[in-house]
Motif scaffolding. Sequence first.
Motif, PDB file in Angstrom:
ATOM      1  N   UNK A 272       0.797  -1.223   0.000  1.00  0.00           N
ATOM      2  CA  UNK A 272       0.000   0.000   0.000  1.00  0.00           C
ATOM      3  C   UNK A 272       0.832   1.276   0.000  1.00  0.00           C
ATOM      4  N   UNK A 273       1.974   1.285   0.669  1.00  0.00           N
ATOM      5  CA  UNK A 273       2.810   2.494   0.681  1.00  0.00           C
ATOM      6  C   UNK A 273       3.239   2.901  -0.727  1.00  0.00           C
ATOM      7  N   UNK A 274       3.367   1.926  -1.630  1.00  0.00           N
ATOM      8  CA  UNK A 274       3.743   2.221  -3.010  1.00  0.00           C
ATOM      9  C   UNK A 274       2.526   2.556  -3.868  1.00  0.00           C
ATOM     10  N   UNK A 275       1.385   1.999  -3.522  1.00  0.00           N
ATOM     11  CA  UNK A 275       0.167   2.266  -4.284  1.00  0.00           C
ATOM     12  C   UNK A 275      -0.494   3.567  -3.860  1.00  0.00           C
ATOM     13  N   UNK A 276      -0.199   4.009  -2.641  1.00  0.00           N
ATOM     14  CA  UNK A 276      -0.816   5.212  -2.078  1.00  0.00           C
ATOM     15  C   UNK A 276       0.242   5.978  -1.288  1.00  0.00           C
ATOM     16  N   UNK A 400      11.192   5.721   0.207  1.00  0.00           N
ATOM     17  CA  UNK A 400       9.795   5.791   0.635  1.00  0.00           C
ATOM     18  C   UNK A 400       9.689   5.895   2.142  1.00  0.00           C
ATOM     19  N   UNK A 401      10.596   5.289   2.872  1.00  0.00           N
ATOM     20  CA  UNK A 401      10.571   5.384   4.340  1.00  0.00           C
ATOM     21  C   UNK A 401      10.805   6.808   4.799  1.00  0.00           C
ATOM     22  N   UNK A 402      11.597   7.563   4.030  1.00  0.00           N
ATOM     23  CA  UNK A 402      11.891   8.955   4.403  1.00  0.00           C
ATOM     24  C   UNK A 402      10.734   9.885   4.137  1.00  0.00           C
TER      25      UNK A 402
END
Length: 405
Positions: A272-276, A400-402
């Motif tokens: 989900x973090x990559x999709x949203x 993405x974590x940042x």
Amino acid sequence: MKYSAQEVIQFVNEEDVKFIRLVFCDVYGRQKNISIMPGELPHAFEYGIATDASATEGFGDETHSDLLLHPDPSTLAILPWRPEHGRVVRMFCSITHPDGSAFACDTRSLLRKAAEKAKTAGIEFSFGSELEFYLFKLDENGNPTDVPYDHAGYMDIAPEDKGENVRREICLTLEQMGICPESSHHEEGPGQNEIVFRYSDALSAADNAMTFKTVVKTSAYRNGLWADFSPKPICGKPGNGFHINISAKNSTGEDLLPHLIAGMLTHITDMTAFLNPEESSYQRFGTNKAPKYISWSTENRSQLIRVPAAVGSYRRAELRSPDPSANPYLAFALLIYAGLDGIQNKRIPQQPADMNLYTADEAVLKQFGKLPSSLQDAISGMQNSAFIKAHIPEQIINVYSRSLQ
């Protein structure tokens, strides 16, 4: 038509092409480009064109800043909105280090690798995109406002729907670039529109999604408007979805759809973090036909995954949680890997939720898992996922974590 490098050089010389845009994107899917002159094409094909990685978010810092862009000749397309004389064309690129090694944050190459792995396993994936966007008016200085272009509703017609001529221009431009739109209409939100284009292989579908956003923004601006693809442009109104239609087939003709759905349901929280990837992405969930629960059903638009009414080659699963802020290369790559997991391990999906989840009782809703409720929750799921770590380079995970810092 898919060109070879030599055919591209010949085309450029014969068709009065003066500028060649070499296109790539950052890890978030934001499109970038550099223009070269025709005389540089042979060098570009043989050696690549240098770019400064430190100036592109997520690509690195000043200590190792040189990267090379390698144009893919099969993606050649004329930009129809540029002048007839002294034409402009574009090609998508792969990215390498100066020593020729692959660049970890080249998400287009990551998708190509995923598609090749599926092909090796004897499985072919196809994707189709439905990208929603809002049209807003510009002020007297050409800057975007928060004033919608119209206040029409779902599938309304002119004069209430003021966007039909803009959509017409978008569709005709896409056709000129070799992309086939299937349908277009006004969506539920004020000034909100949707254009659906035909399914294709994973890499072409992701390239088409990137091209689509450029064409929409360009056509809107040429008409004195601003196209907004953000997840939730207007508080209290429908958000923008990036509905992804996906199908899989093998040489035996086996029905792979149930296993494909099971794979996506299994790994959706991790992905989900990559999709949203934006905070406002999570304001969509649970309202205006955007999903909140991990579920599936046929035709039902209150579900995370629905199987639209279709037969033959049009039979597919539609994932409804992503939004247009997602990088389509990363999204499609992860969906391929999730699908492969479901297919190869013969996963069986949970029972279909043949009900309206927006009106269901709380006792019923407790039976279903929920999508992450915030970007922080989604990133935590990503960071703790063996599935993500197996398929996404650590450098991209760290970028993405940042997002929360």
